[in-house]
Scaffold this active site. Structure first.
Site, PDB file in Angstrom:
ATOM      1  N   GLU A 116       0.851  -1.202   0.000  1.00  0.00           N
ATOM      2  CA  GLU A 116       0.000   0.000   0.000  1.00  0.00           C
ATOM      3  C   GLU A 116       0.878   1.240   0.000  1.00  0.00           C
ATOM      4  O   GLU A 116       1.727   1.425   0.874  1.00  0.00           O
ATOM      5  CB  GLU A 116      -0.931   0.007   1.220  1.00  0.00           C
ATOM      6  CG  GLU A 116      -2.003  -1.054   1.109  1.00  0.00           C
ATOM      7  CD  GLU A 116      -3.257  -0.734   1.913  1.00  0.00           C
ATOM      8  OE1 GLU A 116      -3.399   0.397   2.434  1.00  0.00           O
ATOM      9  OE2 GLU A 116      -4.103  -1.645   2.030  1.00  0.00           O
ATOM     10  N   ASP A 154      -3.177   3.998  -1.826  1.00  0.00           N
ATOM     11  CA  ASP A 154      -3.922   4.245  -0.585  1.00  0.00           C
ATOM     12  C   ASP A 154      -4.444   5.681  -0.514  1.00  0.00           C
ATOM     13  O   ASP A 154      -3.853   6.587  -1.098  1.00  0.00           O
ATOM     14  CB  ASP A 154      -2.952   4.001   0.595  1.00  0.00           C
ATOM     15  CG  ASP A 154      -3.678   3.625   1.873  1.00  0.00           C
ATOM     16  OD1 ASP A 154      -4.916   3.657   1.889  1.00  0.00           O
ATOM     17  OD2 ASP A 154      -2.981   3.306   2.860  1.00  0.00           O
ATOM     18  N   GLU A 204     -12.553   2.117   1.465  1.00  0.00           N
ATOM     19  CA  GLU A 204     -12.154   1.938   2.875  1.00  0.00           C
ATOM     20  C   GLU A 204     -12.984   2.815   3.792  1.00  0.00           C
ATOM     21  O   GLU A 204     -13.602   3.779   3.365  1.00  0.00           O
ATOM     22  CB  GLU A 204     -10.662   2.143   3.084  1.00  0.00           C
ATOM     23  CG  GLU A 204     -10.049   3.344   2.466  1.00  0.00           C
ATOM     24  CD  GLU A 204      -8.584   3.461   2.812  1.00  0.00           C
ATOM     25  OE1 GLU A 204      -8.020   2.561   3.451  1.00  0.00           O
ATOM     26  OE2 GLU A 204      -7.997   4.483   2.431  1.00  0.00           O
TER      27      GLU A 204
HETATM   28  P1  C2E Z   1      -4.717   3.655   6.423  1.00  0.00           P
HETATM   29  O1  C2E Z   1      -3.642   2.897   5.746  1.00  0.00           O
HETATM   30  O2  C2E Z   1      -5.615   4.485   5.581  1.00  0.00           O
HETATM   31  O3  C2E Z   1      -5.520   2.602   7.261  1.00  0.00           O
HETATM   32  C1  C2E Z   1      -6.900   2.650   7.470  1.00  0.00           C
HETATM   33  C2  C2E Z   1      -7.214   3.292   8.774  1.00  0.00           C
HETATM   34  O4  C2E Z   1      -8.618   3.445   8.885  1.00  0.00           O
HETATM   35  C3  C2E Z   1      -6.810   2.429   9.965  1.00  0.00           C
HETATM   36  O5  C2E Z   1      -6.498   3.308  11.006  1.00  0.00           O
HETATM   37  C4  C2E Z   1      -8.098   1.701  10.276  1.00  0.00           C
HETATM   38  O6  C2E Z   1      -8.161   1.250  11.612  1.00  0.00           O
HETATM   39  C5  C2E Z   1      -9.078   2.797  10.037  1.00  0.00           C
HETATM   40  N1  C2E Z   1     -10.403   2.264   9.712  1.00  0.00           N
HETATM   41  C6  C2E Z   1     -10.724   1.072   9.240  1.00  0.00           C
HETATM   42  N2  C2E Z   1     -12.056   0.972   9.039  1.00  0.00           N
HETATM   43  C7  C2E Z   1     -12.574   2.149   9.394  1.00  0.00           C
HETATM   44  C8  C2E Z   1     -13.901   2.690   9.417  1.00  0.00           C
HETATM   45  O7  C2E Z   1     -14.865   2.055   9.069  1.00  0.00           O
HETATM   46  N3  C2E Z   1     -14.042   3.961   9.849  1.00  0.00           N
HETATM   47  C9  C2E Z   1     -12.984   4.715  10.244  1.00  0.00           C
HETATM   48  N4  C2E Z   1     -13.216   5.950  10.656  1.00  0.00           N
HETATM   49  N5  C2E Z   1     -11.708   4.255  10.236  1.00  0.00           N
HETATM   50  C10 C2E Z   1     -11.517   2.983   9.802  1.00  0.00           C
HETATM   51  P2  C2E Z   1      -5.203   3.056  11.881  1.00  0.00           P
HETATM   52  O8  C2E Z   1      -4.991   1.611  12.101  1.00  0.00           O
HETATM   53  O9  C2E Z   1      -5.339   3.964  13.045  1.00  0.00           O
HETATM   54  O10 C2E Z   1      -4.061   3.557  10.938  1.00  0.00           O
HETATM   55  C11 C2E Z   1      -3.959   4.878  10.582  1.00  0.00           C
HETATM   56  C12 C2E Z   1      -2.919   5.062   9.535  1.00  0.00           C
HETATM   57  O11 C2E Z   1      -1.624   4.772  10.035  1.00  0.00           O
HETATM   58  C13 C2E Z   1      -3.092   4.124   8.361  1.00  0.00           C
HETATM   59  O12 C2E Z   1      -4.096   4.635   7.530  1.00  0.00           O
HETATM   60  C14 C2E Z   1      -1.720   4.158   7.746  1.00  0.00           C
HETATM   61  O13 C2E Z   1      -1.553   5.307   6.955  1.00  0.00           O
HETATM   62  C15 C2E Z   1      -0.840   4.292   8.974  1.00  0.00           C
HETATM   63  N6  C2E Z   1      -0.318   2.970   9.289  1.00  0.00           N
HETATM   64  C16 C2E Z   1      -0.862   1.961   9.988  1.00  0.00           C
HETATM   65  N7  C2E Z   1      -0.021   0.929  10.055  1.00  0.00           N
HETATM   66  C17 C2E Z   1       1.084   1.277   9.354  1.00  0.00           C
HETATM   67  C18 C2E Z   1       2.321   0.618   9.042  1.00  0.00           C
HETATM   68  O14 C2E Z   1       2.573  -0.529   9.395  1.00  0.00           O
HETATM   69  N8  C2E Z   1       3.228   1.321   8.297  1.00  0.00           N
HETATM   70  C19 C2E Z   1       2.964   2.563   7.840  1.00  0.00           C
HETATM   71  N9  C2E Z   1       3.892   3.179   7.106  1.00  0.00           N
HETATM   72  N10 C2E Z   1       1.813   3.206   8.111  1.00  0.00           N
HETATM   73  C20 C2E Z   1       0.889   2.565   8.862  1.00  0.00           C
HETATM   74 CA    CA Z   2      -3.510   1.589   4.153  1.00  0.00          CA
HETATM   75 CA    CA Z   3      -6.214   4.430   3.605  1.00  0.00          CA
END
Ligand code: C2E
Ligand code: CA
Ligand code: CA
Length: 516
Positions: free
Chosen positions: A373, A404, A461
């Site tokens: 992604e 993404d 998403e």
């Molecule tokens: P992302 O890649 O856009 O991941 C989707 C985010 O939306 C995730 O937040 C997920 O928990 C959240 N989400 C999923 N379904 C829903 C929904 O129905 N409603 C809402 N409001 N949110 C939803 P999360 O886990 O807090 O991650 C936030 C961001 O942090 C991710 O956005 C990604 O950009 C980054 N991230 C997470 N894990 C990694 C990683 O391993 N490496 C990197 N580089 N970035 C990461």
């Molecule tokens: Ca993502």
């Molecule tokens: Ca995303």
């Protein structure tokens, strides 16, 4: 000399001084004059007697130009004094406020997104915006307020102490500052639209009664504003300080947490809208903090980035994700793919591709089962040769490329083609209320038809309701992901969830996709 005469003559001198240019004002107005205005008669007498004659008579104009009160050198770009002047002024305000009861406030104004300004317009344009912003702030100040330039693109203000300096008046001033500094600025033939954030600390809220303490409290408030920005205003409070302490302690521990397995992947399922089946999971980082519970990336990702640990994080996430695939394979869970997020920093790593190949071999996983992604903004802005080369090599290897947060980053169709994107992930801001808001539906429909013509699959998403899920299926979106289906979960919970999901699938009618 009677007191009122002293006051008048100093005020007159100060008025003359204030008519000159802003930089000169700060230079020429000696500490004595400011103190006279700030602290009323008592402060005036003390300081005027001690300092004023020396300040006015003993120093030549040229000497004054190079130095601020207290001997501080002026900033080359804005002509303003440095942070020490503000610390000194706020310190004096505390000292004399004990006698007069008047209170000051320290405000910090920071230009948002100046790195982009620097990249897009260059150094001289950047300096021009800084100068202009300094002038605009100065234009709003009272004669006796003090303005200084801090490091980076920040300005600090020590407001004239008054008897009624409260939260409301500081917010009003902040709003005026933000408005004045947001006026467009012409740069050659182009127009730049600046935006600023403001953090402030009231004297009554300062952790310690010292200039340095009040300034750093205002800086913490600014950090908070910038985290919530662009264009936010925040007041210092003990909660902000507490949150900063927590961040500091996370900063200290984050490296260990990566090594000890406290930072792991949670998995959120993605469904095919055709079959309702799970086609894959996205791996999302979580910190299982021993005292604070499960922390989301927003709480620790900035620390990982600023500590240069993004390579270590992506190693952890990749290994967790591949181990998960192997676990699902061994338990016959029929999960086709796993998606891992790669940051810009990680994509700039020259050894990324070799490392990925090695890990895929080690886990004996085919490359097409790994989706990489990449933020749309990274693809849109891929001028970095290494990033371009790495994305190309990953696609060549057979990994899937998922774009993404699509819709937030201005990627061109040329870039989508160039990077052999397999899937577009429609950002959750466009998915929200897509079932009830016609304007959202128009955007999503436009993205879906563009993707269809380009032969690219789509993932929506942030799908939070059954209504959104249903309309996305009807509009022809290929995959859905979001809380309506499942929250991200630890690997240990996926098996039971998959079992429940499949049981539900068998007992409920399928959501029909668009026909024709
Ligand atoms: P992302 O890649 O856009 O991941 C989707 C985010 O939306 C995730 O937040 C997920 O928990 C959240 N989400 C999923 N379904 C829903 C929904 O129905 N409603 C809402 N409001 N949110 C939803 P999360 O886990 O807090 O991650 C936030 C961001 O942090 C991710 O956005 C990604 O950009 C980054 N991230 C997470 N894990 C990694 C990683 O391993 N490496 C990197 N580089 N970035 C990461
Ligand atoms: Ca993502
Ligand atoms: Ca995303």
């Amino acid at each position: 000399m009677p007191l009122h005469k002293t006051t008048q003559s100093i005020a007159a001198v100060s008025r003359i001084l204030m008519r000159s240019r802003m930089a000169e004002i700060v230079v020429m107005a000696p500490a004595a004059v400011l103190a006279g205005h700030w602290f009323g008669a008592e402060g005036l007498v003390i300081v005027a007697v001690a300092v004023l004659p020396v300040a006015l008579l003993g120093q030549g104009r040229d000497q004054l130009r190079a130095k601020a009160p207290g001997g501080h050198h002026l900033d080359d770009v804005t002509g303003l004094p440095p942070r020490q002047s503000i610390i000194a002024a706020l310190g004096q305000a505390f000292d004399l406020g004990r006698i007069s009861g008047r209170k000051s406030a320290c405000l910090i104004v920071s230009l948002d997104e100046t790195q982009r300004l620097l990249n897009d317009f260059g150094q001289s344009a950047h300096d021009h915006v800084l100068q202009k912003t300094g002038e605009r702030i100065a234009g709003l100040l009272r004669e006796t307020d003090l303005l200084a330039r801090l490091e980076g693109d920040r300005f600090a203000l020590a407001l004239t102490p008054t008897l009624r300096m409260d939260l409301e008046s500081a917010i009003q001033i902040s709003v005026r500052l933000k408005k004045a500094t947001a006026e467009p600025i012409r740069i050659d033939a182009l127009t730049y639209y600046p935006s600023t954030s403001v953090g402030f600390c009231l004297a009554s809220r300062s952790p310690l009664q010292s200039g340095a303490s009040m300034l750093s409290a205002a800086e913490l408030a600014l950090e908070d504003a910038r985290r919530n920005g662009p264009g936010a205003i925040r007041a210092y409070s003990p909660e902000i300080q507490h949150a900063a302490h927590l961040r500091d302690s996370l900063r200290e521990r984050v490296g260990d947490a990566l090594d000890s397995g406290e930072i792991i992947a949670y998995f959120q399922p993605q469904l095919s809208t055709d079959t309702g089946e799970v086609t894959g999971f996205e791996a999302l980082a979580r910190w299982n903090h021993p005292e604070r519970g499960v922390l989301a990336p927003a709480e620790f990702m900035p620390t990982i980035m600023s500590n240069g640990l993004s390579e270590r994080l992506s190693e952890v996430m990749l290994v967790n994700a591949l181990a998960a695939l192997r676990h699902w394979d061994r338990t016959d869970q029929r999960v086709a793919t796993v998606a891992v997020n790669f940051s810009r920093e990680e994509l700039s790593n020259p050894s990324l591709v070799a490392k990925l190949k090695w890990e895929l071999d080690r886990f004996d996983i085919a490359p097409n089962r790994l989706a990489v992604e990449i933020l749309e903004s990274v693809v849109a802005d891929a001028r970095n040769d290494m990033v371009v080369q790495n994305i190309g090599a990953l696609a060549q290897m057979g990994c899937m490329i998922d774009l993404d947060d699509f819709g937030t980053g201005h990627a061109s169709i040329a870039n989508i083609r160039r990077f052999a994107v397999d899937r577009i992930k429609i950002d959750k801001t466009f998915v929200a209320k897509v079932d009830s808001d016609p304007s959202q539906q128009k955007i999503v429909s436009a993205v879906l038809s563009m993707a269809e013509r380009l032969g690219i699959a789509t993932v929506a998403e942030g799908v939070e309701s059954i209504g959104e899920h249903a309309i996305l299926s009807q509009l022809g979106c290929s995959f859905v992901q979001g809380f309506a289906i499942a929250h991200p979960m630890p690997i240990g919970d996926t098996q039971a969830w998959l079992h429940r999901h499949r049981a539900k699938l068998q007992s409920t009618p399928r959501m029909n996709r668009r026909t024709g």
